[in-house]
Design an enzyme around this catalytic site. Structure first.
Site, PDB file in Angstrom:
ATOM      1  N   GLY A 220       0.824  -1.203   0.000  1.00  8.05           N
ATOM      2  CA  GLY A 220       0.000   0.000   0.000  1.00  8.05           C
ATOM      3  C   GLY A 220       0.855   1.249   0.000  1.00  8.05           C
ATOM      4  O   GLY A 220       1.993   1.246  -0.467  1.00  8.05           O
ATOM      5  N   SER A 221       0.309   2.315   0.546  1.00 11.12           N
ATOM      6  CA  SER A 221       0.970   3.617   0.473  1.00 11.12           C
ATOM      7  C   SER A 221       2.143   3.710   1.443  1.00 11.12           C
ATOM      8  O   SER A 221       2.189   3.017   2.467  1.00 11.12           O
ATOM      9  CB  SER A 221      -0.029   4.732   0.794  1.00 11.12           C
ATOM     10  OG  SER A 221      -0.381   4.709   2.174  1.00 11.12           O
ATOM     11  N   THR A 222       3.073   4.595   1.110  1.00 14.96           N
ATOM     12  CA  THR A 222       4.216   4.824   1.990  1.00 14.96           C
ATOM     13  C   THR A 222       3.763   5.366   3.336  1.00 14.96           C
ATOM     14  O   THR A 222       4.280   4.966   4.386  1.00 14.96           O
ATOM     15  CB  THR A 222       5.198   5.794   1.322  1.00 14.96           C
ATOM     16  OG1 THR A 222       5.706   5.194   0.127  1.00 14.96           O
ATOM     17  CG2 THR A 222       6.357   6.124   2.248  1.00 14.96           C
ATOM     18  N   THR A 224       0.947   4.855   4.986  1.00 14.75           N
ATOM     19  CA  THR A 224       0.423   3.782   5.827  1.00 14.75           C
ATOM     20  C   THR A 224       1.540   2.858   6.278  1.00 14.75           C
ATOM     21  O   THR A 224       1.554   2.378   7.419  1.00 14.75           O
ATOM     22  CB  THR A 224      -0.653   2.992   5.077  1.00 14.75           C
ATOM     23  OG1 THR A 224      -1.699   3.889   4.674  1.00 14.75           O
ATOM     24  CG2 THR A 224      -1.236   1.895   5.946  1.00 14.75           C
ATOM     25  N   GLY A 225       2.513   2.604   5.395  1.00 17.46           N
ATOM     26  CA  GLY A 225       3.655   1.783   5.769  1.00 17.46           C
ATOM     27  C   GLY A 225       4.427   2.374   6.928  1.00 17.46           C
ATOM     28  O   GLY A 225       4.878   1.646   7.836  1.00 17.46           O
ATOM     29  N   GLU A 242       5.738  -3.367   0.796  1.00 17.07           N
ATOM     30  CA  GLU A 242       5.803  -2.990  -0.614  1.00 17.07           C
ATOM     31  C   GLU A 242       4.970  -1.728  -0.761  1.00 17.07           C
ATOM     32  O   GLU A 242       3.747  -1.759  -0.765  1.00 17.07           O
ATOM     33  CB  GLU A 242       5.270  -4.129  -1.491  1.00 17.07           C
ATOM     34  CG  GLU A 242       5.647  -3.994  -2.958  1.00 17.07           C
ATOM     35  CD  GLU A 242       4.494  -3.546  -3.814  1.00 17.07           C
ATOM     36  OE1 GLU A 242       4.306  -2.312  -3.934  1.00 17.07           O
ATOM     37  OE2 GLU A 242       3.792  -4.398  -4.356  1.00 17.07           O
ATOM     38  N   CYS A 276       1.268  -0.593  -8.408  1.00 17.29           N
ATOM     39  CA  CYS A 276       2.410   0.007  -7.716  1.00 17.29           C
ATOM     40  C   CYS A 276       3.630   0.093  -8.624  1.00 17.29           C
ATOM     41  O   CYS A 276       4.340   1.091  -8.630  1.00 17.29           O
ATOM     42  CB  CYS A 276       2.749  -0.809  -6.467  1.00 17.29           C
ATOM     43  SG  CYS A 276       1.470  -0.770  -5.197  1.00 17.29           S
TER      44      CYS A 276
END
Length: 468
Positions: A220-222, A224-225, A242, A276
């Site tokens: 997902g998104s950076t 959220t990561g 990822e 992505c």
């Protein structure tokens, strides 16, 4: 008995659940059973209790069950693809819904057939040391809405293969697809080895911080990561992340523009750009810039877009309104800045669905928001460069590095440029293709950890050295 679409949907929907709408029409697809954090905790407890027995099965037994799970997907492939098309929006044909369901079986079979043998590190008569890979316990997985079924399999297949049990939290945009996939898989797996719990973002946060989740896999998104990293810190949880891409492509001056145009298109617009590792910014040498723009425009303008259940379409809607608004904002800003719209950029605001036409934007500055922000949709900026050195510098200028590509008639020249690019994968004369035996992962803000093949099995295992 053949599983029909209606039968499949009936097994996973909840009359009182969250409405899930078709992004192409706005019609109701079904009602997803959104659960509480307490329900998630119960699922983790059951998964933890089931894990020793699953790990205690022989390696061959787990392989056989994964292969049986792949067979079960094959038997339900068409209703799974129809549900995916209705919920996510992607067409049945092209590299879309049927392709994604097929990829699930391919990854399951490849993972089942990949071995991670014990390794003798040293045996010299005085010292004997062996390296073994043990199960971690319960592996949590948080998946995205763009490839919900395929990426879920990427996450769970290696975890199950290595003797872990799994708990999955799907995206709130595409929960039905993942619930249906799990229903089919569980016809071949023991109880509580694979559990899917749908719900809002608080479930993801709980997975990241839960003490009984030994490993978390997230796509997902950076942003959220980054939150997951913080939430996992207290339990020192293993992570595979990822994250965002904004992949660059570099076109060298020796190419035949017409020969590469089709592959450039699919590199950028697979899944209507919602991938992505899609090509999201294209740097083209000035010697071939105009010809590349022309050839790519011819290909792009001919690709049919519409509702996914129409067998003729290969491009569908954006999956949700938020993503549609991002693409629209970035293209409008590029147009206002003086960039040239080669095709697209004119969505029909009157019709139903989140359809944004495949859009090519030329004569755009390298620092334009459409270039430096990940648009995650069907809009590709094409940037003119005077030299390959300039292209490499611009490709590396951003803080992401998932994938990239180099396009050239000279493979050696392309590889020399590829070695200078800061990305986890660099493709030559293609973009975004993945293989179950080729490791995949990002650098910089695109995350860390590897998936696929032997490296993917290692990532969901605990290495143990036995010395003596």
């Amino acid at each position: 008995m053949t599983l029909t679409y209606d039968d499949l949907l009936a097994t996973i929907t909840d009359p009182g659940g969250r409405e899930i709408l078709d992004p192409a029409t706005g019609d109701l697809v079904g009602r997803a059973p959104f659960r509480s954090v307490e329900t998630l905790d119960e699922a983790i407890t059951r998964a933890k209790a089931a894990q020793p027995a699953w790990a205690g099965r022989t390696d061959d037994q787990r392989k056989e069950m994964l292969l049986a799970a792949a067979d079960a997907i094959d038997a339900a492939a068409e209703p799974l693809a129809e549900l995916l098309s209705r919920e996510q929006g992607k067409p049945l044909n092209g590299p879309n819904a049927r392709f994604e369901v097929g990829a699930c079986t391919n990854w399951l079979r490849a993972t089942a057939e990949t071995d991670l043998p014990d390794l003798t590190l040293i045996d010299d008569g005085e010292t004997h040391a062996e390296l073994h890979y043990r199960p971690l316990g319960v592996v949590g997985a948080i998946g995205p809405w763009n490839w919900p079924m395929m990426i879920t399999v990427w996450q769970i297949a290696p975890a199950l293969r290595m003797g872990n049990t799994t708990v999955v939290k799907p995206s709130e945009y595409t929960p039905l697809s993942v619930l249906a996939l799990a229903h089919v898989l569980n016809t071949a797996l023991p109880q509580d080895v694979l559990t899917v719990v749908a719900g809002d973002g608080e479930l993801g946060a709980r997975l990241a911080g839960h003490p009984d989740i030994a490993k978390l896999m997230f796509t997902g998104s950076t942003r959220t990561g980054q939150a997951i990293i913080k939430s996992s810190a207290d339990t020192v949880k293993r992570l595979t992340l990822e994250l965002g891409g904004n992949d660059a492509g570099i076109v060298l001056p020796d190419v035949d523009p017409k020969a590469i145009a089709q592959d450039l298109f699919w590199g950028a617009f697979i899944n209507t750009g919602q991938t992505c590792a899609a090509l999201k910014r294209l740097y083209v040498h000035t010697d071939v810039y105009d010809d590349v723009c022309s050839a790519l425009t011819d290909v792009t303008s001919a690709m049919p877009m519409g509702r996914g259940l129409d067998e003729n379409n290969v491009l569908g809607p954006l999956q949700n309104k938020a993503q549609y608004d991002i693409v629209s904002r970035l293209v409008d800003a590029a147009r206002d800045s003086g960039a040239r719209i080669l095709t697209g950029g004119d969505p029909d605001s009157e019709g139903p669905g989140y359809f944004y036409p495949a859009t090519l934007v030329a004569d755009i500055d390298s620092d334009n928001p459409l270039v430096v922000e990940e648009q995650f949709g069907p809009a590709l900026p094409i940037i003119r460069v005077e030299s390959i050195d300039e292209a490499v510098e611009l490709a590396n200028a951003l803080d992401v590095g998932l994938g990239s590509s180099v396009w050239s008639a000279d493979a050696d020249a392309a590889r020399a440029v590829a070695a200078r690019i800061q990305a986890g994968t660099v493709w030559i004369n293609s973009h975004g293709g993945v293989h179950p035996m080729i490791p995949f992962g990002g650098v910089k803000m695109s995350g860390y950890g590897l998936e696929f093949g032997v490296e993917g099995l290692k990532s969901v295992s605990a290495p143990q050295v036995i010395n003596g």
